[in-house]
Write a protein that holds these residues in place. Structure first.
Motif, PDB file in Angstrom:
ATOM      1  N   VAL A  41       0.857  -1.395   0.088  1.00 18.37           N
ATOM      2  CA  VAL A  41      -0.472  -0.143   0.093  1.00 18.37           C
ATOM      3  C   VAL A  41       0.420   1.131  -0.070  1.00 18.37           C
ATOM      4  CG1 VAL A  41      -1.448   1.727   1.026  1.00 18.37           C
ATOM      5  CG2 VAL A  41      -1.612  -1.213   1.192  1.00 18.37           C
ATOM      6  N   ALA A  42       0.354   2.002  -1.141  1.00 18.96           N
ATOM      7  CA  ALA A  42       2.030   3.479  -1.129  1.00 18.96           C
ATOM      8  C   ALA A  42       1.127   4.367  -1.942  1.00 18.96           C
ATOM      9  CB  ALA A  42       3.175   2.587  -1.670  1.00 18.96           C
ATOM     10  N   GLY A  43       1.246   5.595  -1.724  1.00 10.68           N
ATOM     11  CA  GLY A  43       1.119   6.547  -2.388  1.00 10.68           C
ATOM     12  C   GLY A  43       0.854   6.592  -3.714  1.00 10.68           C
ATOM     13  N   PRO A  44       0.310   7.241  -4.945  1.00 15.12           N
ATOM     14  CA  PRO A  44       0.163   7.333  -6.189  1.00 15.12           C
ATOM     15  C   PRO A  44       2.065   7.600  -6.659  1.00 15.12           C
ATOM     16  CG  PRO A  44      -1.261   8.934  -5.490  1.00 15.12           C
ATOM     17  CD  PRO A  44      -0.769   8.216  -4.112  1.00 15.12           C
ATOM     18  N   ALA A  45       2.895   8.477  -5.860  1.00 17.59           N
ATOM     19  CA  ALA A  45       3.961   9.193  -6.458  1.00 17.59           C
ATOM     20  C   ALA A  45       5.349   8.429  -5.508  1.00 17.59           C
ATOM     21  CB  ALA A  45       4.119  10.152  -6.200  1.00 17.59           C
ATOM     22  N   CYS A  58       0.831  -7.188   7.326  1.00 20.72           N
ATOM     23  CA  CYS A  58      -0.014  -7.750   5.694  1.00 20.72           C
ATOM     24  C   CYS A  58      -1.035  -8.882   6.098  1.00 20.72           C
ATOM     25  CB  CYS A  58       1.243  -8.410   5.094  1.00 20.72           C
ATOM     26  SG  CYS A  58       1.375 -10.583   5.273  1.00 20.72           S
ATOM     27  N   ARG A  59      -1.903  -8.824   5.390  1.00 20.18           N
ATOM     28  CA  ARG A  59      -3.241  -9.440   4.967  1.00 20.18           C
ATOM     29  C   ARG A  59      -2.221 -10.475   4.129  1.00 20.18           C
ATOM     30  NH1 ARG A  59      -7.947  -9.541   6.148  1.00 20.18           N
ATOM     31  NH2 ARG A  59      -7.738  -7.596   6.663  1.00 20.18           N
ATOM     32  N   TYR A  60      -2.893 -12.287   4.000  1.00 21.17           N
ATOM     33  CA  TYR A  60      -2.078 -12.773   2.997  1.00 21.17           C
ATOM     34  C   TYR A  60      -3.357 -14.258   3.009  1.00 21.17           C
ATOM     35  CZ  TYR A  60      -1.771 -15.813   7.670  1.00 21.17           C
ATOM     36  OH  TYR A  60      -2.169 -15.857   9.254  1.00 21.17           O
ATOM     37  N   ILE A  75       0.288  -5.176   2.014  1.00 18.16           N
ATOM     38  CA  ILE A  75       1.396  -4.656   2.973  1.00 18.16           C
ATOM     39  C   ILE A  75       1.444  -3.845   3.378  1.00 18.16           C
ATOM     40  CG2 ILE A  75       3.546  -4.590   2.949  1.00 18.16           C
ATOM     41  CD1 ILE A  75       3.380  -7.219   0.610  1.00 18.16           C
ATOM     42  N   THR A  76       1.321  -3.347   4.092  1.00 17.96           N
ATOM     43  CA  THR A  76       1.250  -2.040   4.787  1.00 17.96           C
ATOM     44  C   THR A  76       2.527  -1.502   6.020  1.00 17.96           C
ATOM     45  OG1 THR A  76      -1.283  -1.577   4.850  1.00 17.96           O
ATOM     46  CG2 THR A  76      -0.113  -0.116   6.075  1.00 17.96           C
TER      47      THR A  76
END
Length: 79
Positions: A41-45, A58-60, A75-76
Protein backbone atom coordinates in the motif's frame (compact mmCIF):
# COMPACT_ATOMS: atom_id res chain seq x y z
CA UNK A 1 -8.29 -22.47 3.75
CA UNK A 2 -8.04 -21.64 0.06
CA UNK A 3 -9.56 -18.25 -0.74
CA UNK A 4 -9.71 -17.17 2.90
CA UNK A 5 -7.46 -14.45 4.18
CA UNK A 6 -5.87 -13.64 7.51
CA UNK A 7 -3.88 -10.70 8.83
CA UNK A 8 -0.77 -10.42 11.00
CA UNK A 9 2.25 -8.24 11.60
CA UNK A 10 5.74 -9.34 10.72
CA UNK A 11 9.24 -8.48 9.61
CA UNK A 12 10.58 -8.36 6.07
CA UNK A 13 13.05 -11.25 6.00
CA UNK A 14 14.22 -10.87 2.39
CA UNK A 15 13.62 -8.40 -0.43
CA UNK A 16 14.89 -8.38 -4.01
CA UNK A 17 14.50 -4.72 -5.08
CA UNK A 18 15.44 -5.45 -8.71
CA UNK A 19 12.71 -8.04 -9.12
CA UNK A 20 10.20 -6.53 -6.67
CA UNK A 21 9.53 -9.51 -4.44
CA UNK A 22 10.56 -11.00 -1.13
CA UNK A 23 9.24 -12.58 2.05
CA UNK A 24 7.78 -11.56 5.40
CA UNK A 25 8.12 -13.65 8.55
CA UNK A 26 4.94 -13.28 10.59
CA UNK A 27 4.86 -12.52 14.32
CA UNK A 28 1.94 -14.60 15.62
CA UNK A 29 1.89 -17.66 13.37
CA UNK A 30 4.76 -19.87 12.24
CA UNK A 31 4.60 -18.72 8.64
CA UNK A 32 6.70 -16.88 6.07
CA UNK A 33 4.68 -15.32 3.26
CA UNK A 34 5.71 -14.47 -0.30
CA UNK A 35 5.35 -10.77 -1.12
CA UNK A 36 5.23 -8.81 -4.37
CA UNK A 37 5.67 -5.06 -4.73
CA UNK A 38 2.15 -4.73 -6.18
CA UNK A 39 0.70 -5.72 -2.76
CA UNK A 40 2.39 -2.80 -0.96
CA UNK A 41 0.00 0.00 0.00
CA UNK A 42 1.58 3.28 -1.16
CA UNK A 43 0.61 6.67 -2.45
CA UNK A 44 0.51 7.32 -6.20
CA UNK A 45 3.95 8.95 -6.21
CA UNK A 46 5.55 6.54 -3.69
CA UNK A 47 8.03 3.83 -4.70
CA UNK A 48 6.74 0.40 -3.64
CA UNK A 49 9.62 -1.41 -1.99
CA UNK A 50 10.50 -3.04 1.31
CA UNK A 51 13.73 -3.32 3.28
CA UNK A 52 14.88 -6.40 5.22
CA UNK A 53 14.23 -5.82 8.93
CA UNK A 54 11.34 -3.43 8.26
CA UNK A 55 8.10 -4.08 10.15
CA UNK A 56 4.85 -4.43 8.25
CA UNK A 57 1.25 -5.55 8.59
CA UNK A 58 0.01 -7.89 5.90
CA UNK A 59 -3.14 -9.62 4.80
CA UNK A 60 -2.31 -13.01 3.33
CA UNK A 61 -4.00 -15.92 1.61
CA UNK A 62 -3.35 -19.61 1.17
CA UNK A 63 -2.05 -21.17 -1.01
CA UNK A 64 1.18 -19.30 -1.51
CA UNK A 65 3.60 -18.97 -4.37
CA UNK A 66 7.15 -19.99 -5.28
CA UNK A 67 7.47 -22.52 -2.46
CA UNK A 68 5.90 -20.31 0.23
CA UNK A 69 2.74 -21.55 1.96
CA UNK A 70 1.05 -18.13 1.90
CA UNK A 71 0.85 -15.08 -0.38
CA UNK A 72 0.69 -11.47 0.88
CA UNK A 73 -2.19 -9.63 -0.78
CA UNK A 74 -1.98 -6.30 1.11
CA UNK A 75 1.14 -4.96 2.85
CA UNK A 76 1.26 -1.80 4.99
CA UNK A 77 4.62 -0.56 6.30
CA UNK A 78 4.76 0.04 10.07
CA UNK A 79 8.27 1.46 10.42
Amino acid sequence: MTGQSSQDTGVVSTWNAEEGWGALTLDHVDLTVWAHYSAIVAGPADYRSLTPGEQARCRYELPGQDGYLALAVKITKLS
